[in-house]
Design a protein around this motif. Structure first.
Motif, mmCIF file in Angstrom:
data_model
loop_
_atom_site.group_PDB
_atom_site.id
_atom_site.type_symbol
_atom_site.label_atom_id
_atom_site.label_comp_id
_atom_site.label_asym_id
_atom_site.label_seq_id
_atom_site.Cartn_x
_atom_site.Cartn_y
_atom_site.Cartn_z
ATOM 1 N N UNK A 308 -1.660 -13.306 -7.255
ATOM 2 C CA UNK A 308 -0.470 -12.572 -7.823
ATOM 3 C C UNK A 308 0.140 -11.748 -6.471
ATOM 4 N N UNK A 309 1.293 -11.904 -6.758
ATOM 5 C CA UNK A 309 2.203 -11.443 -5.528
ATOM 6 C C UNK A 309 1.904 -11.564 -4.229
ATOM 7 N N UNK A 310 1.589 -12.891 -3.816
ATOM 8 C CA UNK A 310 1.422 -13.198 -2.345
ATOM 9 C C UNK A 310 2.566 -13.321 -1.522
ATOM 10 N N UNK A 311 3.757 -13.392 -2.024
ATOM 11 C CA UNK A 311 5.036 -13.314 -1.186
ATOM 12 C C UNK A 311 5.337 -12.058 -0.777
ATOM 13 N N UNK A 312 4.799 -11.068 -1.473
ATOM 14 C CA UNK A 312 4.909 -9.687 -0.934
ATOM 15 C C UNK A 312 3.973 -9.085 -0.055
ATOM 16 N N UNK A 313 2.775 -9.797 -0.240
ATOM 17 C CA UNK A 313 1.411 -9.191 0.571
ATOM 18 C C UNK A 313 1.579 -9.214 2.264
ATOM 19 N N UNK A 314 1.260 -8.332 2.777
ATOM 20 C CA UNK A 314 0.854 -8.533 4.092
ATOM 21 C C UNK A 314 -0.423 -8.887 4.360
ATOM 22 N N UNK A 315 -0.731 -9.813 5.501
ATOM 23 C CA UNK A 315 -1.998 -9.925 6.102
ATOM 24 C C UNK A 315 -2.538 -8.804 6.671
ATOM 25 N N UNK A 316 -3.836 -8.653 6.675
ATOM 26 C CA UNK A 316 -4.504 -7.466 7.161
ATOM 27 C C UNK A 316 -3.948 -7.100 8.746
ATOM 28 N N UNK A 317 -3.824 -8.055 9.474
ATOM 29 C CA UNK A 317 -3.299 -7.831 10.859
ATOM 30 C C UNK A 317 -1.961 -7.343 10.936
ATOM 31 N N UNK A 318 -1.229 -7.576 9.943
ATOM 32 C CA UNK A 318 0.175 -7.257 9.932
ATOM 33 C C UNK A 318 0.050 -5.944 9.464
ATOM 34 N N UNK A 319 -0.734 -5.514 8.396
ATOM 35 C CA UNK A 319 -0.971 -3.922 8.049
ATOM 36 C C UNK A 319 -1.393 -3.356 9.076
ATOM 37 N N UNK A 320 -2.399 -3.466 9.783
ATOM 38 C CA UNK A 320 -2.833 -2.622 11.109
ATOM 39 C C UNK A 320 -1.727 -2.608 11.992
ATOM 40 N N UNK A 321 -0.748 -3.437 12.243
ATOM 41 C CA UNK A 321 0.296 -3.489 13.369
ATOM 42 C C UNK A 321 1.090 -2.484 12.613
ATOM 43 N N UNK A 322 1.570 -2.532 11.276
ATOM 44 C CA UNK A 322 2.487 -1.561 10.605
ATOM 45 C C UNK A 322 2.076 -0.323 10.679
ATOM 46 N N UNK A 323 0.851 -0.007 10.572
ATOM 47 C CA UNK A 323 0.458 1.503 10.746
ATOM 48 C C UNK A 323 0.620 2.094 11.919
ATOM 49 N N UNK A 324 0.356 1.323 12.991
ATOM 50 C CA UNK A 324 0.385 1.831 14.359
ATOM 51 C C UNK A 324 1.845 2.078 14.534
ATOM 52 N N UNK A 325 2.549 1.187 14.362
ATOM 53 C CA UNK A 325 4.040 1.540 14.526
ATOM 54 C C UNK A 325 4.503 2.698 13.759
ATOM 55 N N UNK A 326 4.117 3.130 12.437
ATOM 56 C CA UNK A 326 4.560 4.086 11.424
ATOM 57 C C UNK A 326 3.869 5.461 12.000
ATOM 58 N N UNK A 327 3.045 5.590 12.940
ATOM 59 C CA UNK A 327 2.741 6.761 13.497
ATOM 60 C C UNK A 327 3.803 7.661 14.242
ATOM 61 N N UNK A 328 4.663 6.899 14.888
ATOM 62 C CA UNK A 328 5.835 7.535 15.610
ATOM 63 C C UNK A 328 6.880 7.768 14.461
ATOM 64 N N UNK A 329 6.946 7.026 13.626
ATOM 65 C CA UNK A 329 8.018 7.544 12.504
ATOM 66 C C UNK A 329 7.307 8.754 11.939
#
Ligand code: PEP
Ligand code: MN
Length: 337
Positions: A308-329
């Protein structure tokens, strides 16, 4: 109405006032702030009751609340509600990250994703064992077995668990496994369920209904709070509009508005809010900039194969990259990841 106690009022003073209110047939809820206690008084509005309260020396003033949500409103509880679950604090300076697949599919799937989201910096694992699916022919969730798998995730990773409850009959079962009980968008106005959640003492993540106004959403929270469960976390997950390019329209203006109206923490779910993995990073940045206390993000090791909900799911590597980026925000708005 609310009864604002004098700044120096102690426990006995508060007790004296609440006993009097209860004697007049009112229900009372306490909000104990740093400087003073506020008593939320539930029952018929009566001038003479207000006058009797104002005549008490322990009472500073009585205020009538015109908004329909009383306990969810800022008048009753001027400070932000901060919810502590173990080491995780929701609603404080640290942002809370909830991540995991839409549905619990298998034990291996859960453990694999859980380890990766933990390494990336998330504190709470999400995954539905009971799934509210639009079609009765879609995967309906592993139910009890799914809860057992979630339990294993907690044991093996130390992550907290948030999972959905679908009805009032399974509240105790889900509460036995979850650290936070999720009420899905489709159930936001299931009043029997909300009442039952008011009875228990476990944090509830209350998602905004598919077409719910902010007032309806806060009134749903009011059901839980009025039962005596004061630990409610709101979750903006998009609302239905005329726009078909996105699954929902993520209403980010709800975040600062809810912060004005209510003391409850609010997080944002950009996965259901957009329905598109490609939009999740931008809307996560925007949500944090708008003042959200955290995010709920769907992550799957192989989104193409997700039940369920594959099209809106991030892969783990994408999630990890996102969290790094969000630190600054986070830092730019005075918060910490
Ligand atoms: C979910 O979190 O997987 C879910 C079903 O969300 P919502 O209730 O917001 O649609
Ligand atoms: Mn989902």
């Amino acid at each position: 109405m609310i009864v604002v106690m004098n700044p120096g009022a102690g426990k006995e003073d508060v007790e004296k006032v609440t006993t009097k209110l209860q004697g007049m047939g009112y229900g009372v809820h306490l909000s104990t702030g740093e400087n003073r206690t506020i008593i939320g008084v539930i029952g018929q509005r009566r001038e003479e009751a207000a006058q009797a309260m104002e005549a008490m020396p322990e009472v500073e003033r009585v205020v009538f609340i015109s908004r329909p949500f009383k306990l969810a409103g800022r008048d009753f509880h001027p400070d932000d509600t901060v919810i502590e679950i173990g080491d995780v604090v929701i609603g404080g300076p640290n942002l809370v990250l909830m991540a995991g697949p839409c549905a619990v599919e298998s034990e291996e799937q859960l453990l694999e994703v859980a380890k990766t989201i933990k390494d990336a910096g998330a504190q709470i694992f999400r995954g539905g064992a009971y799934k509210p699916r639009t079609s009765p022919y879609s995967f309906q969730g592993l139910e009890k077995t799914g809860l057992e798998y979630l339990q294993k995730v907690r044991e093996q990773t130390g992550l907290l668990i948030v999972t959905e409850v679908m009805d009032q009959f399974t509240v105790d079962e889900v509460a036995g496994c979850a650290d936070i009980i999720q009420v899905g968008a489709r159930n936001m106005q299931n009043y029997y369920l909300l009442r039952e959640l008011g009875r228990i003492r476990k944090p509830v993540l209350l998602k905004r209904g598919l077409s719910a106004t902010i007032e309806e959403w806060l009134m749903a929270a009011e059901y839980i709070l009025s039962g005596g469960n004061y630990e409610v976390i709101l979750c903006e997950r998009g609302i239905r509009t005329f726009e078909p390019y996105t699954r929902n329209t993520l209403d980010l203006s709800a975040v600062p508005l809810v912060k004005q109206l209510s003391h409850l923490p609010i997080i944002v779910d950009p996965s259901h809010g957009t329905g598109l993995a490609g939009l999740v990073p931008a809307m996560s940045r925007a949500a944090l900039a708008a003042g959200a206390d955290g995010l709920m993000i769907e992550v799957h090791s192989n989104p193409q194969e997700a039940l369920s909900d594959g099209p809106q799911s991030l892969r783990p590597d994408q999630f990890a990259a996102l969290l790094k980026e969000l630190k600054g925000v986070a830092l730019s708005v005075g918060r910490i990841i």
